[in-house]
Design a protein around this motif. Structure first.
Motif, PDB file in Angstrom:
ATOM      1  N   ASN A   1      39.016 -22.344 -53.349  1.00 55.36           N
ATOM      2  CA  ASN A   1      40.448 -22.647 -53.376  1.00 55.36           C
ATOM      3  C   ASN A   1      40.870 -23.438 -54.612  1.00 55.36           C
ATOM      4  OD1 ASN A   1      42.955 -22.424 -51.714  1.00 55.36           O
ATOM      5  ND2 ASN A   1      42.888 -24.653 -51.782  1.00 55.36           N
ATOM      6  N   LEU A   2      39.925 -23.702 -55.527  1.00 53.44           N
ATOM      7  CA  LEU A   2      40.228 -24.581 -56.658  1.00 53.44           C
ATOM      8  C   LEU A   2      40.751 -23.857 -57.889  1.00 53.44           C
ATOM      9  CD1 LEU A   2      37.352 -27.216 -56.461  1.00 53.44           C
ATOM     10  CD2 LEU A   2      39.770 -27.516 -55.922  1.00 53.44           C
ATOM     11  N   GLY A   3      40.892 -22.552 -57.851  1.00 50.77           N
ATOM     12  CA  GLY A   3      41.502 -21.834 -58.970  1.00 50.77           C
ATOM     13  C   GLY A   3      40.549 -21.607 -60.130  1.00 50.77           C
ATOM     14  N   ASP A   4      41.123 -21.463 -61.312  1.00 48.66           N
ATOM     15  CA  ASP A   4      40.367 -21.001 -62.478  1.00 48.66           C
ATOM     16  C   ASP A   4      39.346 -22.000 -62.990  1.00 48.66           C
ATOM     17  OD1 ASP A   4      41.808 -18.673 -62.381  1.00 48.66           O
ATOM     18  OD2 ASP A   4      43.264 -19.268 -63.915  1.00 48.66           O
TER      19      ASP A   4
ATOM     20  N   PHE B   1      45.705 -19.128 -45.563  1.00 48.85           N
ATOM     21  CA  PHE B   1      46.065 -20.515 -45.864  1.00 48.85           C
ATOM     22  C   PHE B   1      46.915 -20.668 -47.116  1.00 48.85           C
ATOM     23  CE2 PHE B   1      41.832 -21.795 -43.791  1.00 48.85           C
ATOM     24  CZ  PHE B   1      42.445 -21.906 -42.561  1.00 48.85           C
ATOM     25  N   GLN B   2      47.354 -19.586 -47.695  1.00 51.21           N
ATOM     26  CA  GLN B   2      48.053 -19.675 -48.969  1.00 51.21           C
ATOM     27  C   GLN B   2      49.272 -20.585 -48.874  1.00 51.21           C
ATOM     28  OE1 GLN B   2      48.791 -15.615 -50.133  1.00 51.21           O
ATOM     29  NE2 GLN B   2      46.936 -15.513 -51.367  1.00 51.21           N
TER      30      GLN B   2
ATOM     31  N   ASN C   1      54.567 -25.831 -52.471  1.00 57.31           N
ATOM     32  CA  ASN C   1      53.420 -26.539 -51.887  1.00 57.31           C
ATOM     33  C   ASN C   1      53.643 -26.852 -50.417  1.00 57.31           C
ATOM     34  OD1 ASN C   1      51.754 -26.586 -54.127  1.00 57.31           O
ATOM     35  ND2 ASN C   1      52.762 -28.393 -54.954  1.00 57.31           N
ATOM     36  N   GLU C   2      54.274 -25.936 -49.713  1.00 57.60           N
ATOM     37  CA  GLU C   2      54.475 -26.100 -48.286  1.00 57.60           C
ATOM     38  C   GLU C   2      53.708 -25.029 -47.535  1.00 57.60           C
ATOM     39  OE1 GLU C   2      58.578 -26.097 -47.395  1.00 57.60           O
ATOM     40  OE2 GLU C   2      58.927 -28.138 -48.155  1.00 57.60           O
TER      41      GLU C   2
ATOM     42  N   ALA D   1      52.170 -29.801 -46.409  1.00 58.55           N
ATOM     43  CA  ALA D   1      50.708 -29.790 -46.440  1.00 58.55           C
ATOM     44  C   ALA D   1      50.111 -31.176 -46.298  1.00 58.55           C
ATOM     45  CB  ALA D   1      50.225 -29.170 -47.754  1.00 58.55           C
ATOM     46  N   THR D   2      50.939 -32.213 -46.337  1.00 54.68           N
ATOM     47  CA  THR D   2      50.398 -33.562 -46.268  1.00 54.68           C
ATOM     48  C   THR D   2      50.248 -34.026 -44.849  1.00 54.68           C
ATOM     49  OG1 THR D   2      52.630 -34.440 -46.474  1.00 54.68           O
ATOM     50  CG2 THR D   2      51.340 -34.219 -48.494  1.00 54.68           C
ATOM     51  N   GLY D   3      49.283 -34.931 -44.645  1.00 58.06           N
ATOM     52  CA  GLY D   3      49.054 -35.497 -43.330  1.00 58.06           C
ATOM     53  C   GLY D   3      49.593 -36.908 -43.258  1.00 58.06           C
TER      54      GLY D   3
END
Length: 323
Positions: A265-268, A296-297, A302-303, A309-311
């Motif tokens: 999930n960390l990208g390039d 999970f995208q 960033n929602e 997405a934050t707890g």
């Protein structure tokens, strides 16, 4: 510390493990592993001997032999992990990232059925902030009964305790889970997750205290300590990747799966490692990992699909939000 830490009393030797050992391409390493597999216990130095100096292919085999079902590092295959089993220092050094990744993939490939079951739990628990706390606790209790303790479970449990006002009945379930995994017998494990998810606790103060308490034990490698590793929950770079993976495999199979999903999930920044994972992991697992990551995208804001997405800790959260 007693160096004979990997004890396997009265364990029946597994024919499948001997077949795996026979696949090692290095004959000298084949003989070494056959000899160690016949022992009742092995030392950390012997584990290091088996892990070091392998080709990428042989590192996969060694990962399955040491960590897979019936493997050398299964202390008691009939007993689930407790929090004390998870919350301990790693006892041997990481390999270079390519070999450590192959070791990890070998471990996972030897445990496909269990991992597929874990992926279903990950999917069910993904959007925890949107769930009814009673439903979440029932899932966590089933996860604990099925697979025992893990860093992943500890964090999810800490999240539920911090984010929701729980009823007396729900608090009883929390106590039952903690009893099943012997959470209260490992104070460090209990508080490591809680400190990282609760917005009421200063992360800087906690980190400062943890570093001071562990500096003489980690030998310059912060990933040796689960508590310190939790402050930096993703690999910093390829140089850190081996230690990041070793920390996960020495914790639990669930945490190993979580670590692989984190990398994917960390990208390039970790594109080479991601290609290596997909090229070596069991095809069924690869397909299921891709499906889960797609599920999970996160959108451009960033929602997540059901909210933010934050707890409970709005910044500095110690777990990637997609899980």
């Amino acid at each position: 510390m007693n160096n004979n830490i990997f004890e396997r009393p009265n364990v029946r030797r597994n024919a499948d493990v001997y077949r795996l050992i026979s696949k090692l391409r290095n004959q000298e390493k084949r003989n070494i592993l056959r000899g160690y597999y016949s022992k009742t216990n092995i030392t950390a130095d012997q584990v290091e001997t088996m892990r070091q100096g392998n080709s990428l292919f042989d590192s996969m085999i060694v990962g399955a032999v040491l960590k897979g079902p019936g493997g050398l590092l299964e202390r008691n295959p009939n007993k689930s992990k407790t929090s004390k089993d998870v919350y301990r220092f790693t006892t041997f050094p990481p390999l270079n990232w390519q070999n450590e990744l192959c070791y990890t993939i070998g471990y996972m490939n030897s445990s496909c059925d269990a991992i597929l079951e874990m992926l279903n739990y990950f999917k069910s628990l993904a959007f925890l902030e949107c769930m009814n706390p009673g439903d979440a606790l029932n899932l966590l209790q089933n996860l604990a009964k099925r697979f025992g303790a893990s860093n992943y479970l500890s964090y999810k449990l800490a999240y539920v305790r911090s984010a929701f006002p729980l009823t007396a009945g729900q608090l009883r379930i929390v106590s039952e889970i903690e009893r099943d995994i012997e959470h209260r017998n490992s104070v460090g494990m209990h508080f490591s997750a809680l400190e990282n998810v609760s917005s009421k606790i200063s992360l800087f103060v906690v980190a400062q205290r943890r570093v001071s308490g562990h500096v003489g034990k980690i030998k310059g490698e912060f990933r040796r300590s689960l508590a310190l590793s939790n402050f930096i929950p993703t690999p910093l770079n390829n140089e850190d990747l081996g230690a990041f993976l070793l920390r996960a495999t020495e914790s639990s199979l669930i945490d190993t799966l979580y670590a692989i999903l984190t990398i994917l999930n960390l990208g390039d920044d970790f594109a080479v490692a991601q290609r290596e994972i997909y090229s070596r992991i069991n095809p069924d697992l690869a397909q299921n990992l891709k499906h889960l990551i797609k599920y999970f995208q996160i959108d451009d804001n960033n929602e997540l699909q059901c909210g933010t997405a934050t707890g409970p800790r709005e910044s500095g959260a110690s777990m990637p939000s997609f899980l």
